[in-house]
Design a protein around this motif. Structure first.
Motif, PDB file in Angstrom:
ATOM      1  N   GLU A   1       1.247  -1.185   0.248  1.00 32.15           N
ATOM      2  CA  GLU A   1       0.166  -0.411  -0.648  1.00 32.15           C
ATOM      3  C   GLU A   1       0.901   1.248  -0.065  1.00 32.15           C
ATOM      4  OE1 GLU A   1      -2.879  -0.559   3.214  1.00 32.15           O
ATOM      5  OE2 GLU A   1      -3.703  -1.813   2.039  1.00 32.15           O
ATOM      6  N   ASP A   2       2.121   0.819   0.471  1.00 34.51           N
ATOM      7  CA  ASP A   2       3.323   2.060   0.796  1.00 34.51           C
ATOM      8  C   ASP A   2       3.388   2.623  -0.200  1.00 34.51           C
ATOM      9  OD1 ASP A   2       2.481   2.309   3.155  1.00 34.51           O
ATOM     10  OD2 ASP A   2       4.219   1.906   4.069  1.00 34.51           O
ATOM     11  N   LYS A   3       3.425   1.359  -1.491  1.00 32.32           N
ATOM     12  CA  LYS A   3       4.490   1.636  -2.623  1.00 32.32           C
ATOM     13  C   LYS A   3       4.476   2.387  -3.607  1.00 32.32           C
ATOM     14  CE  LYS A   3       7.143  -1.549  -3.857  1.00 32.32           C
ATOM     15  NZ  LYS A   3       7.555  -3.333  -4.736  1.00 32.32           N
ATOM     16  N   GLN A   4       2.127   1.823  -3.365  1.00 32.36           N
ATOM     17  CA  GLN A   4       0.843   2.576  -4.356  1.00 32.36           C
ATOM     18  C   GLN A   4       0.568   3.376  -4.471  1.00 32.36           C
ATOM     19  OE1 GLN A   4      -0.367   0.473  -6.866  1.00 32.36           O
ATOM     20  NE2 GLN A   4      -1.991   2.379  -7.177  1.00 32.36           N
ATOM     21  N   ALA A   5       0.927   4.180  -2.508  1.00 33.58           N
ATOM     22  CA  ALA A   5       0.443   4.892  -2.670  1.00 33.58           C
ATOM     23  C   ALA A   5       1.708   5.745  -2.561  1.00 33.58           C
ATOM     24  CB  ALA A   5       0.556   5.572  -0.524  1.00 33.58           C
ATOM     25  N   ALA A   6       3.181   5.996  -2.819  1.00 29.82           N
ATOM     26  CA  ALA A   6       4.357   6.536  -3.474  1.00 29.82           C
ATOM     27  C   ALA A   6       4.110   6.904  -4.941  1.00 29.82           C
ATOM     28  CB  ALA A   6       5.440   5.862  -3.062  1.00 29.82           C
ATOM     29  N   VAL A   7       3.370   6.466  -5.612  1.00 30.19           N
ATOM     30  CA  VAL A   7       3.325   6.588  -6.984  1.00 30.19           C
ATOM     31  C   VAL A   7       1.975   6.864  -7.379  1.00 30.19           C
ATOM     32  CG1 VAL A   7       2.519   4.959  -9.212  1.00 30.19           C
ATOM     33  CG2 VAL A   7       4.222   3.789  -7.649  1.00 30.19           C
ATOM     34  N   GLU A   8       0.763   6.872  -6.348  1.00 26.62           N
ATOM     35  CA  GLU A   8      -0.496   7.986  -6.852  1.00 26.62           C
ATOM     36  C   GLU A   8       0.035   9.498  -6.750  1.00 26.62           C
ATOM     37  OE1 GLU A   8      -3.418   5.863  -4.458  1.00 26.62           O
ATOM     38  OE2 GLU A   8      -3.308   4.205  -6.165  1.00 26.62           O
ATOM     39  N   TRP A   9       0.872   9.640  -4.625  1.00 30.33           N
ATOM     40  CA  TRP A   9       1.539  11.079  -4.684  1.00 30.33           C
ATOM     41  C   TRP A   9       1.672  11.257  -5.679  1.00 30.33           C
ATOM     42  CZ3 TRP A   9      -1.850  13.650  -2.186  1.00 30.33           C
ATOM     43  CH2 TRP A   9      -2.740  12.685  -0.413  1.00 30.33           C
ATOM     44  N   GLY A  10       3.074  10.538  -6.451  1.00 30.55           N
ATOM     45  CA  GLY A  10       3.766  11.170  -7.580  1.00 30.55           C
ATOM     46  C   GLY A  10       3.728  11.620  -8.286  1.00 30.55           C
ATOM     47  N   ASN A  11       2.179  10.799  -9.123  1.00 36.24           N
ATOM     48  CA  ASN A  11       1.198  10.719 -10.731  1.00 36.24           C
ATOM     49  C   ASN A  11       0.951  12.536  -9.954  1.00 36.24           C
ATOM     50  OD1 ASN A  11       1.948   8.863 -11.767  1.00 36.24           O
ATOM     51  ND2 ASN A  11       0.461   7.816 -10.994  1.00 36.24           N
ATOM     52  N   LYS A  12       0.414  12.309  -8.809  1.00 30.94           N
ATOM     53  CA  LYS A  12      -0.844  13.236  -8.337  1.00 30.94           C
ATOM     54  C   LYS A  12       0.449  15.057  -8.251  1.00 30.94           C
ATOM     55  CE  LYS A  12      -4.407  11.751  -5.576  1.00 30.94           C
ATOM     56  NZ  LYS A  12      -4.789  11.388  -4.188  1.00 30.94           N
ATOM     57  N   ALA A  13       1.471  14.697  -8.387  1.00 35.37           N
ATOM     58  CA  ALA A  13       2.117  15.853  -8.296  1.00 35.37           C
ATOM     59  C   ALA A  13       2.111  16.442  -9.362  1.00 35.37           C
ATOM     60  CB  ALA A  13       3.806  15.509  -6.601  1.00 35.37           C
ATOM     61  N   LEU A  14       2.918  15.318 -10.381  1.00 37.16           N
ATOM     62  CA  LEU A  14       2.689  15.207 -11.504  1.00 37.16           C
ATOM     63  C   LEU A  14       2.231  16.545 -12.100  1.00 37.16           C
ATOM     64  CD1 LEU A  14       4.767  15.420 -14.087  1.00 37.16           C
ATOM     65  CD2 LEU A  14       3.903  13.054 -14.483  1.00 37.16           C
ATOM     66  N   ALA A  15       1.012  16.115 -11.925  1.00 34.21           N
ATOM     67  CA  ALA A  15      -1.380  16.449 -12.712  1.00 34.21           C
ATOM     68  C   ALA A  15      -0.664  18.126 -12.122  1.00 34.21           C
ATOM     69  CB  ALA A  15      -1.584  15.279 -12.308  1.00 34.21           C
ATOM     70  N   ALA A  16      -0.347  18.451 -10.929  1.00 32.64           N
ATOM     71  CA  ALA A  16      -0.727  19.623 -10.010  1.00 32.64           C
ATOM     72  C   ALA A  16       0.628  20.317 -10.707  1.00 32.64           C
ATOM     73  CB  ALA A  16      -0.677  19.118  -8.552  1.00 32.64           C
ATOM     74  N   SER A  17       1.557  19.924 -11.183  1.00 30.84           N
ATOM     75  CA  SER A  17       2.819  20.756 -11.933  1.00 30.84           C
ATOM     76  C   SER A  17       2.566  21.223 -13.325  1.00 30.84           C
ATOM     77  CB  SER A  17       3.971  19.588 -11.372  1.00 30.84           C
ATOM     78  OG  SER A  17       5.076  20.869 -11.944  1.00 30.84           O
ATOM     79  N   ARG A  18       1.995  19.788 -13.924  1.00 31.85           N
ATOM     80  CA  ARG A  18       1.733  20.336 -15.345  1.00 31.85           C
ATOM     81  C   ARG A  18       0.787  21.230 -15.234  1.00 31.85           C
ATOM     82  NH1 ARG A  18       1.594  14.671 -18.024  1.00 31.85           N
ATOM     83  NH2 ARG A  18       3.930  14.076 -17.987  1.00 31.85           N
ATOM     84  N   LYS A  19      -0.757  21.392 -14.723  1.00 35.69           N
ATOM     85  CA  LYS A  19      -1.484  22.281 -14.460  1.00 35.69           C
ATOM     86  C   LYS A  19      -1.238  23.534 -14.248  1.00 35.69           C
ATOM     87  CE  LYS A  19      -6.159  22.890 -14.857  1.00 35.69           C
ATOM     88  NZ  LYS A  19      -6.526  22.757 -16.254  1.00 35.69           N
ATOM     89  N   ALA A  20      -0.118  23.761 -12.956  1.00 40.30           N
ATOM     90  CA  ALA A  20       0.539  25.075 -12.792  1.00 40.30           C
ATOM     91  C   ALA A  20       1.081  25.438 -14.322  1.00 40.30           C
ATOM     92  CB  ALA A  20       1.801  24.742 -11.561  1.00 40.30           C
TER      93      ALA A  20
END
Length: 245
Positions: free
Chosen positions: A66-85
């Motif tokens: 779950e921690d590994k999956q969470a790390a991947v998901e939070w990384g994807n969210k960070a990437l999406a937020a950065s691109r939107k910015a």
């Protein structure tokens, strides 16, 4: 502590030298029965403890995944937020761009936290996996030992019954040994000989009595002859002997 005690007993029982224990035992059969009971009870305790340990390992594996999956998901969210910015900043909307960059930073912080959890649990997960494998091997070793004990007990009982049968056969053979005067057959033969001797004695005694009776008859004949001659003398005659003409 209870688990450690059980795991310690697993190691001790697996390393136990059955033959050495039997050599030291006053009653090997009772020793084997006790060992079978001990192994059976300890295997049941070990299975319960190992099942609990495996359950904890599976929970740890689930948390790790779950921690590994969470790390991947939070990384994807960070990437999406950065691109939107970046898109908003390109269009001139710096205020909203800053908001999405802030969200990207929060997502990256969550990603770092999840990654740290993954790194922290990795050694523990590896260690627990090794422990479980060793415990499984130890448990299998105990089960093998238990089967050895049961086989040894069956072998010992079979040898005991064989020895008892051999003793009975030996005693039976000895009891009918015609050359052994102390055997049952020898004693019976001696009894028969005594009965035969007694019968012979009685026969001899009976024969002796019969001879005496015939001798008595001879004596009676002589007396009768004497009486006859005496009567002849009294009548004035001359007694005639058996040899007279």
């Amino acid at each position: 502590m209870a688990k450690q005690s059980i795991f310690g007993r697993i190691s001790t029982l697996v390393k136990a030298n059955i033959n050495a224990l039997l050599d030291q035992a006053e009653d090997p059969e009772k020793m084997l029965d006790q060992l079978v009971r001990d192994y059976t009870n300890n295997i049941a305790d070990a299975e319960a403890a190992i099942a609990e340990t495996i359950g904890n390992l599976r929970l740890l594996e689930r948390d790790h995944a779950e921690d590994k999956q969470a790390a991947v998901e939070w990384g994807n969210k960070a990437l999406a937020a950065s691109r939107k910015a970046d898109e908003l900043r390109t269009s001139g909307d710096t205020v909203d761009a800053d908001k999405f960059d802030a969200l990207a930073k929060v997502a990256l912080q969550r990603q770092i936290t999840a990654e740290n959890e993954v790194k922290a649990t990795a050694p523990q997960l590896e260690s627990q996996s090794e422990v479980v494998e060793k415990l499984k091997a130890g448990l299998n070793g105990m089960k093998v030992k238990l089967e050895q004990l049961r086989g040894k007990r069956a072998e010992l009982l079979a040898r005991q019954k064989t020895a008892e049968a051999q003793t009975k056969v030996h005693d039976a053979v000895k009891s009918i040994d015609v050359l052994d005067p102390t055997s049952d057959l020898g004693r019976f033969e001696e009894k028969v000989r005594r009965v035969e001797a007694q019968a012979t004695g009685r026969a001899e005694l009976a024969a002796s009595s019969l001879d005496a009776q015939f001798e008595s008859l001879d004596d009676l004949g002589e007396l009768t002859e004497v009486e006859a001659r005496l009567a002849q003398l009294k009548s004035g005659g001359t007694p005639q002997g058996q040899l007279g003409s």
